[in-house]
Design an enzyme around this catalytic site. Structure first.
Site, PDB file in Angstrom:
ATOM      1  N   LYS A  18       4.480   4.169  -2.884  1.00 42.84           N
ATOM      2  CA  LYS A  18       3.611   3.305  -2.782  1.00 42.84           C
ATOM      3  C   LYS A  18       2.625   3.744  -1.557  1.00 42.84           C
ATOM      4  O   LYS A  18       3.452   3.743  -0.628  1.00 42.84           O
ATOM      5  CB  LYS A  18       4.115   1.866  -2.450  1.00 42.84           C
TER       6      LYS A  18
ATOM      7  N   GLU B 231       5.748  -0.186 -11.224  1.00 46.54           N
ATOM      8  CA  GLU B 231       5.870  -1.403 -10.989  1.00 46.54           C
ATOM      9  C   GLU B 231       5.391  -2.489 -12.207  1.00 46.54           C
ATOM     10  O   GLU B 231       4.587  -3.548 -11.918  1.00 46.54           O
ATOM     11  CB  GLU B 231       5.245  -2.056  -9.599  1.00 46.54           C
TER      12      GLU B 231
ATOM     13  N   HIS C 179       5.460  -6.870  10.070  1.00 46.69           N
ATOM     14  CA  HIS C 179       5.703  -6.964   8.690  1.00 46.69           C
ATOM     15  C   HIS C 179       7.255  -7.521   8.084  1.00 46.69           C
ATOM     16  O   HIS C 179       7.370  -8.427   7.425  1.00 46.69           O
ATOM     17  CB  HIS C 179       5.502  -5.604   8.035  1.00 46.69           C
TER      18      HIS C 179
ATOM     19  N   ARG D 235      -8.187  15.600  -4.958  1.00 45.79           N
ATOM     20  CA  ARG D 235      -7.407  14.612  -5.928  1.00 45.79           C
ATOM     21  C   ARG D 235      -5.905  14.916  -5.932  1.00 45.79           C
ATOM     22  O   ARG D 235      -5.189  14.730  -6.949  1.00 45.79           O
ATOM     23  CB  ARG D 235      -7.876  15.182  -7.322  1.00 45.79           C
TER      24      ARG D 235
ATOM     25  N   ARG E 172      10.383  -3.123 -10.859  1.00 46.14           N
ATOM     26  CA  ARG E 172      10.216  -2.958  -9.442  1.00 46.14           C
ATOM     27  C   ARG E 172       9.742  -4.081  -8.663  1.00 46.14           C
ATOM     28  O   ARG E 172       9.930  -4.050  -7.390  1.00 46.14           O
ATOM     29  CB  ARG E 172       9.373  -1.741  -9.187  1.00 46.14           C
TER      30      ARG E 172
ATOM     31  N   LYS F 209      16.834   1.318  -3.547  1.00 43.21           N
ATOM     32  CA  LYS F 209      15.489   1.442  -3.787  1.00 43.21           C
ATOM     33  C   LYS F 209      15.310   2.698  -4.594  1.00 43.21           C
ATOM     34  O   LYS F 209      14.243   2.154  -5.714  1.00 43.21           O
ATOM     35  CB  LYS F 209      14.579   1.716  -2.365  1.00 43.21           C
TER      36      LYS F 209
ATOM     37  N   GLU G 187      14.022  -6.157   5.765  1.00 39.26           N
ATOM     38  CA  GLU G 187      14.055  -5.429   4.484  1.00 39.26           C
ATOM     39  C   GLU G 187      15.369  -5.013   4.120  1.00 39.26           C
ATOM     40  O   GLU G 187      15.892  -4.925   2.844  1.00 39.26           O
ATOM     41  CB  GLU G 187      13.025  -4.185   4.803  1.00 39.26           C
TER      42      GLU G 187
ATOM     43  N   HIS H   6       3.428 -11.598   2.770  1.00 37.19           N
ATOM     44  CA  HIS H   6       2.327 -10.894   2.706  1.00 37.19           C
ATOM     45  C   HIS H   6       0.970 -12.027   3.067  1.00 37.19           C
ATOM     46  O   HIS H   6       0.050 -11.794   3.776  1.00 37.19           O
ATOM     47  CB  HIS H   6       1.673 -10.261   1.365  1.00 37.19           C
TER      48      HIS H   6
ATOM     49  N   ASN I 149       9.764  -6.976  -4.075  1.00 41.81           N
ATOM     50  CA  ASN I 149       8.828  -7.780  -3.438  1.00 41.81           C
ATOM     51  C   ASN I 149       9.404  -9.139  -2.952  1.00 41.81           C
ATOM     52  O   ASN I 149       8.303 -10.063  -2.759  1.00 41.81           O
ATOM     53  CB  ASN I 149       7.708  -7.869  -4.103  1.00 41.81           C
TER      54      ASN I 149
ATOM     55  N   HIS J 196       8.113 -11.112  -0.225  1.00 42.27           N
ATOM     56  CA  HIS J 196       6.736 -10.460   0.148  1.00 42.27           C
ATOM     57  C   HIS J 196       5.469 -11.470  -0.298  1.00 42.27           C
ATOM     58  O   HIS J 196       4.290 -11.154   0.106  1.00 42.27           O
ATOM     59  CB  HIS J 196       6.572  -9.051  -0.315  1.00 42.27           C
TER      60      HIS J 196
HETATM   61  P1  NAD Z   1       4.683   0.451  11.984  1.00 41.82           P
HETATM   62  O1  NAD Z   1       4.349   2.008  11.202  1.00 41.82           O
HETATM   63  O2  NAD Z   1       3.449  -0.145  12.527  1.00 41.82           O
HETATM   64  O3  NAD Z   1       5.532   0.986  13.407  1.00 41.82           O
HETATM   65  C1  NAD Z   1       6.024  -0.266  14.410  1.00 41.82           C
HETATM   66  C2  NAD Z   1       5.848   0.391  15.481  1.00 41.82           C
HETATM   67  O4  NAD Z   1       6.963   1.094  15.941  1.00 41.82           O
HETATM   68  C3  NAD Z   1       4.483   1.051  15.826  1.00 41.82           C
HETATM   69  O5  NAD Z   1       4.143   0.757  17.370  1.00 41.82           O
HETATM   70  C4  NAD Z   1       4.925   2.554  16.076  1.00 41.82           C
HETATM   71  O6  NAD Z   1       4.328   3.350  16.780  1.00 41.82           O
HETATM   72  C5  NAD Z   1       6.578   2.529  16.475  1.00 41.82           C
HETATM   73  N1  NAD Z   1       7.349   3.502  16.516  1.00 41.82           N
HETATM   74  C6  NAD Z   1       7.634   4.010  15.162  1.00 41.82           C
HETATM   75  N2  NAD Z   1       8.510   4.886  15.210  1.00 41.82           N
HETATM   76  C7  NAD Z   1       9.079   4.812  16.520  1.00 41.82           C
HETATM   77  C8  NAD Z   1      10.467   5.277  17.088  1.00 41.82           C
HETATM   78  N3  NAD Z   1      11.086   6.163  16.586  1.00 41.82           N
HETATM   79  N4  NAD Z   1      10.366   4.810  18.422  1.00 41.82           N
HETATM   80  C9  NAD Z   1       9.568   4.085  19.063  1.00 41.82           C
HETATM   81  N5  NAD Z   1       8.607   3.566  18.571  1.00 41.82           N
HETATM   82  C10 NAD Z   1       8.186   3.898  17.370  1.00 41.82           C
HETATM   83  O7  NAD Z   1       5.515  -0.424  11.268  1.00 41.82           O
HETATM   84  P2  NAD Z   1       6.683  -0.534  10.235  1.00 41.82           P
HETATM   85  O8  NAD Z   1       7.496  -1.716  10.408  1.00 41.82           O
HETATM   86  O9  NAD Z   1       7.307   0.971  10.244  1.00 41.82           O
HETATM   87  O10 NAD Z   1       6.053  -0.475   8.777  1.00 41.82           O
HETATM   88  C11 NAD Z   1       5.477  -1.667   8.313  1.00 41.82           C
HETATM   89  C12 NAD Z   1       4.142  -1.233   7.184  1.00 41.82           C
HETATM   90  O11 NAD Z   1       4.994  -0.488   6.316  1.00 41.82           O
HETATM   91  C13 NAD Z   1       3.415  -2.428   6.549  1.00 41.82           C
HETATM   92  O12 NAD Z   1       2.250  -1.941   6.790  1.00 41.82           O
HETATM   93  C14 NAD Z   1       4.007  -2.569   5.314  1.00 41.82           C
HETATM   94  O13 NAD Z   1       3.104  -3.007   4.625  1.00 41.82           O
HETATM   95  C15 NAD Z   1       4.355  -1.225   5.048  1.00 41.82           C
HETATM   96  N6  NAD Z   1       5.683  -1.091   3.954  1.00 41.82           N
HETATM   97  C16 NAD Z   1       5.278  -0.485   2.904  1.00 41.82           C
HETATM   98  C17 NAD Z   1       6.138  -0.068   1.824  1.00 41.82           C
HETATM   99  C18 NAD Z   1       5.920   0.830   0.614  1.00 41.82           C
HETATM  100  O14 NAD Z   1       6.724   0.694  -0.188  1.00 41.82           O
HETATM  101  N7  NAD Z   1       4.952   1.397   0.825  1.00 41.82           N
HETATM  102  C19 NAD Z   1       7.491  -1.094   1.888  1.00 41.82           C
HETATM  103  C20 NAD Z   1       7.812  -1.490   3.139  1.00 41.82           C
HETATM  104  C21 NAD Z   1       6.715  -1.753   4.065  1.00 41.82           C
HETATM  105  N1  GLY Z   2       8.175  -2.200  -1.072  1.00 41.60           N
HETATM  106  C1  GLY Z   2       7.862  -2.574  -2.414  1.00 41.60           C
HETATM  107  C2  GLY Z   2       8.070  -1.361  -3.384  1.00 41.60           C
HETATM  108  O1  GLY Z   2       8.063  -0.237  -2.654  1.00 41.60           O
HETATM  109  O2  GLY Z   2       7.852  -1.522  -4.246  1.00 41.60           O
END
Ligand code: NAD
Ligand code: GLY
Length: 367
Positions: free
Chosen positions: A146, A240, A268, A124, A244, A230, A188, A255, A248, A251
């Site tokens: 998130k 949100e 993404h 939990r 917040r 942020k 972003e 999305h 998006n 997005h």
């Molecule tokens: P990812 O985590 O898939 O990383 C992208 C690629 O880069 C992967 O292949 C990874 O192995 C590689 N990588 C990571 N760091 C590296 C480094 N320093 N050197 C070499 N390779 C490296 O993708 P991302 O773009 O980081 O994240 C996208 C995800 O984040 C999506 O699922 C999206 O929905 C999510 N997201 C979440 C929020 C939130 O608020 N939680 C906000 C924005 C995006």
């Molecule tokens: N990336 C959208 C949020 O964190 O609210």
């Protein structure tokens, strides 16, 4: 060391610091100690990141007296599933993690969202620390709590709010990021300029080339300013319920395009770039912003090397995918619409208006 910044995320008893400092990866063990953690730490990462950074992190964590349990997942968006969360949970149970044990999310947004979700539901809720290594993760996903996974019908449909104990950003990790991932992260960053800060947008216009060369000064500035924006928005509306939602921007369509592409064709950030430009064009169609706003955004998106054109998709498929957006309320799709560069408004989107815009796009597609 070029710059060391701290940004506070103010959320009463869930408040935490984002530490931005070059070379800070080595410090993770002592940071965990200062956070009052003890005993076991699980380091969740993916194969690409493990190859480059896992040994360093394990060494630092062990030197600070923790037991380190690495958990390595396949890389990429297609790993952002309940199955991966289940694998993390299996490892935590096998290694007898307790409530005082913690997780480190070492990687991009996929690892951050998965790890945070596992931390939210194991016993939990156990603490976790974000150590983001992509630009997307350093400017966005590691901050704000998130967490979650994708569903074949929609992005991030399963998840929980669970704030990290801290975010440790080492901009030096960005030097190993593949070019396409780097550019995707700029989407972003551009988003923050569009939703909240015209001066920051102008800074990005002026420093696009330097950012594409990953010059350390502009990179540090961009991470800091993005985290500040942020952190402020999240502090105003953690769950949100209203404000917040501006995060998006881009997005809603973004999305939908990711889900329609089976999380394979677009990164993404690329989907967000297309989403921002298309949503700005839709806002112009709805009379919310001028053509100048669309052109200025499109100019920066293209200069950054990001895509802006809608992939081949039918209106019905797009509209269907939009119904799975988390901003749907009472059956209505809510969009985030730019009024000016630096200011957005949230308003519902009617199917007919969206259809008229979609059909009319063909005539303007050369822009
Ligand atoms: P990812 O985590 O898939 O990383 C992208 C690629 O880069 C992967 O292949 C990874 O192995 C590689 N990588 C990571 N760091 C590296 C480094 N320093 N050197 C070499 N390779 C490296 O993708 P991302 O773009 O980081 O994240 C996208 C995800 O984040 C999506 O699922 C999206 O929905 C999510 N997201 C979440 C929020 C939130 O608020 N939680 C906000 C924005 C995006
Ligand atoms: N990336 C959208 C949020 O964190 O609210």
């Amino acid at each position: 060391m070029l710059g060391k910044y701290e940004v506070r995320v103010s959320l009463a008893e869930r408040s935490y610091d984002i530490l931005i400092a070059r070379g800070s990866l080595q410090e993770i063990g002592s940071v965990l100690g200062r956070l009052g953690l003890s005993n076991t730490v699980g380091i969740v990462t993916d194969r690409h990141v493990a190859e480059r950074y896992l040994t360093r992190i394990v060494r630092s964590v062990k030197a600070a007296g923790f037991r380190a349990v690495p958990i390595i997942l396949p890389a990429g968006e297609r790993s952002k599933t309940l199955r991966s969360v289940s694998k993390i949970l299996d490892e935590l149970i096998a290694a007898k993690f307790e409530r005082r044990s913690a997780l480190i999310a070492l990687g991009g947004g996929v690892i951050g969202d998965l790890t945070g979700f596992a931390a939210a539901i194991y016993l939990r809720g156990i603490p976790f620390v974000q150590v983001p290594t992509t630009l997307v993760a350093q400017v966005d996903s590691s901050v704000g709590g998130k967490t979650g996974v994708d569903h074949p019908l929609g992005k991030n449909l399963i998840g929980a709010f669970h704030q990290p104990l801290a975010v440790l950003i080492d901009p030096d990790t960005l030097t190993t990021l593949p070019k396409r991932e780097w550019v995707a992260g700029l989407a972003e960053v551009i988003k923050y300029g569009m939703i909240a800060d015209e001066a920051f947008f102008a800074y990005l216009e002026k420093h696009t080339e330097a950012l594409l060369r990953r010059e350390s000064g502009p990179v540090a500035q961009v991470i800091k300013r993005s985290c500040e924006i942020k952190a402020k928005v999240v502090a105003e509306d953690e769950r949100e319920s209203d404000r917040r939602r501006i995060l998006n921007y881009g997005h809603t369509i973004g999305h939908a395009l990711e889900a329609l592409g089976g999380y394979r064709s677009l990164l993404h950030g690329e989907a967000v770039a297309i989403g921002m430009v298309q949503e700005a064009d839709l806002a112009r169609h709805l009379g919310i912003c001028s053509q100048e706003v669309v052109d200025r955004l499109r100019g920066l998106v293209r200069a950054a090397g990001l895509p802006d054109a809608m992939p081949k998709v039918s209106f019905n498929a797009l509209w269907q995918a939009l119904q799975h957006d988390k901003k749907v309320a009472h059956g209505e799709v809510y969009g985030v619409w730019p009024e000016q560069v630096g200011r957005v408004r949230i308003a519902p989107l009617a199917r007919d208006a969206c259809r008229r815009w979609f059909v009319g796009r063909g005539a303007r597609s050369g822009r």
